[in-house]
Design an enzyme around this catalytic site. Structure first.
Site, short mmCIF file in Angstrom:
data_model
loop_
_atom_site.label_atom_id
_atom_site.label_comp_id
_atom_site.label_asym_id
_atom_site.label_seq_id
_atom_site.Cartn_x
_atom_site.Cartn_y
_atom_site.Cartn_z
N LYS A 41 -30.25 68.26 31.71
CA LYS A 41 -29.48 68.45 30.07
C LYS A 41 -27.87 68.86 29.93
O LYS A 41 -28.10 69.09 31.13
CB LYS A 41 -30.63 69.39 28.96
CG LYS A 41 -30.59 70.82 29.73
CD LYS A 41 -31.36 71.19 28.80
CE LYS A 41 -31.35 73.09 29.71
NZ LYS A 41 -32.98 74.09 28.88
N TYR A 286 3.05 78.03 23.08
CA TYR A 286 2.83 77.85 21.65
C TYR A 286 2.99 79.52 21.78
O TYR A 286 1.91 80.20 21.93
CB TYR A 286 1.27 77.69 21.03
CG TYR A 286 1.14 76.11 21.05
CD1 TYR A 286 2.29 75.29 20.27
CD2 TYR A 286 0.35 75.33 21.93
CE1 TYR A 286 2.30 73.69 20.27
CE2 TYR A 286 0.28 73.90 21.77
CZ TYR A 286 1.37 72.81 20.44
OH TYR A 286 1.61 71.72 20.77
C1 PLP Z 1 -33.30 74.55 30.07
C2 PLP Z 1 -34.60 75.10 30.07
C3 PLP Z 1 -34.74 75.19 31.05
C4 PLP Z 1 -34.07 75.17 32.79
O1 PLP Z 1 -33.50 76.56 32.81
P1 PLP Z 1 -32.61 77.56 33.76
O2 PLP Z 1 -32.32 78.66 33.73
O3 PLP Z 1 -31.52 75.94 33.96
O4 PLP Z 1 -33.46 77.03 35.16
C5 PLP Z 1 -36.30 75.04 31.72
N1 PLP Z 1 -36.72 74.97 30.65
C6 PLP Z 1 -36.45 74.97 29.55
C7 PLP Z 1 -37.63 75.17 27.76
C8 PLP Z 1 -35.22 74.98 28.85
O5 PLP Z 1 -34.79 74.63 27.88
#
Ligand code: PLP
Length: 392
Positions: A41, A286
């Site tokens: 993601k 700035y």
């Molecule tokens: C983002 C996410 C993961 C991955 O988590 P990590 O800590 O990066 O391994 C797994 N499960 C869900 C539901 C998530 O939202």
């Protein structure tokens, strides 16, 4: 490919490092028969979802996980078409066409989604389902208080209602831990106990039952085998969820074997585009908050907060020729100034994240220095920064 000719700021992603991390996780942090979904993601945690997804698949993962339907579509449009893609976040029923067309697996917390789709089908177009079924995983809230059913009663209500929808293929159920990566260890036990209690009520036809993420895989291995899928995220990119710096010395704690460490796969670099010596009393940037106290070599870098190098990274030094250089004056939207230890010409490489000489700006170190987590450092790298993929 070298799409940075106009500006030398780029994120260099070392694919072999990424692949090594995954293979280490597959070999030492999963059990036989367990599936691994690469969590990609937020543009693959800033690394570029499509490329990273393809490499993860070539390294042997079984599926991909994203947060939104849009992220999943991007992958399917890039010919990632045979593997399951699980959308972990909440999804709106209006997107049902896309979800079916791209064969996505969605997450639901209740049957509202199905009600809305039925409504829609009755009003609009009942043919869209055809022979395809909608694959769903039920979110189970065992203590994160984010999404999901929370009680046995809610679960039973779901079980009863879902039977009314012949077009739903209820394939899995999952939960997520709040403290697997830091916080109270007993809270994990509480969540696990709650999960096990709820899980018993799931129909046998719900085959995928999962909860493991990076933190579970790295630090709580004994609870892992029950999770039919492991949803590795941050560890694949070479970071520890708690931002402990995983170094060679940390390895014995991870595993009593002589193993390769997880290593950050991303390097963020730029180059000096302007350099000058200023006399004492020269104000910079700035707000004119910085004033030189002697003759100083000031270099300008073509990177700013709009690239994801936020204004509050002010105290994070960058690295040039194996030495730290301080950011002077406020960080601008597109540029910032640094004070050089001595003259360096235009075109000299500057490292924001990664190794330079004997120094390393580890994303976890930056995160700890400014009070956030490595996840945020990586996912902040903006779309304006080209990703360059290195095969070796
Ligand atoms: C983002 C996410 C993961 C991955 O988590 P990590 O800590 O990066 O391994 C797994 N499960 C869900 C539901 C998530 O939202």
């Amino acid at each position: 490919m070298e799409n940075w000719i106009h500006r030398p700021t780029r994120a260099r992603v070392h694919l072999p490092t990424f692949k090594d991390n995954i293979q280490w996780l597959l070999k030492y942090r999963t059990s036989p028969g367990q599936k691994v979904f690469a969590t990609i993601k937020a543009n693959g945690y800033g690394h570029g979802a499509v490329e990273i997804g393809k490499v993860a698949l070539s390294a042997g993962v079984h599926g991909l996980a994203v947060a939104t339907v849009e992220e999943a579509i991007e992958l399917r449009e890039a010919d990632i078409d045979t593997v399951p893609i699980l959308v972990l976040g909440h999804t709106l029923p209006e997107g049902i066409h896309d979800i079916l067309k791209y064969q996505l697996t969605i997450t639901v917390s209740d049957t509202d989604f199905f009600d809305s789709v039925e409504d829609y089908l009755n009003k609009q177009d009942s043919r869209i389902l055809g022979h395809t079924k909608l694959k769903v995983h039920l979110a189970v809230d065992t203590g994160m208080s984010r999404i999901g059913v929370r009680t046995v009663e809610e679960l039973h209500e779901f079980i009863e209602k879902v039977q009314e929808y012949s077009w739903v293929d209820w394939e899995g159920a999952f939960t997520h831990f709040a403290t697997a990566g830091g916080g109270s260890a007993s809270y994990i036990e509480d969540q696990l106990a709650k999960w096990r209690q709820l899980e018993q009520h799931l129909p046998n036809s719900v085959k995928e039952r999962h909860y493991a993420n990076s933190a579970m895989g790295l630090w709580h291995g004994n609870a892992m085998p029950e999770s039919t899928i492991v949803r590795f995220g941050i560890a694949m990119y070479g970071l520890d969820p708690k931002d402990a710096l995983i170094t060679d010395e940390d390895l014995p704690k991870l595993q009593n074997e002589n193993l390769e460490a997880l290593k950050p796969a991303l390097e963020w670099v730029t180059e000096i585009v302007h350099v000058k010596q200023v006399p004492p009393g020269t104000k910079i940037s700035y707000g004119a908050t910085y004033e030189s106290s002697e003759n100083e070599w000031i270099a300008t870098l073509p990177i700013g907060y709009a690239d994801g190098w936020h204004r509050h990274y002010q105290t994070v030094p960058v690295i040039i020729e194996g030495e730290y250089a301080e950011i002077v004056g406020t960080i601008n939207m597109d540029q910032m100034m640094i004070r050089l230890p001595r003259y360096y010409p235009k075109g000299t490489k500057v490292t924001l994240i990664g190794k330079n000489g004997h120094l390393m700006n580890h994303p976890s170190k930056i995160a700890r220095d400014i009070g956030t987590i490595g996840y945020e450092i990586l996912t902040s790298i903006g779309p304006r920064v080209p990703r360059i993929y290195l095969e070796e």
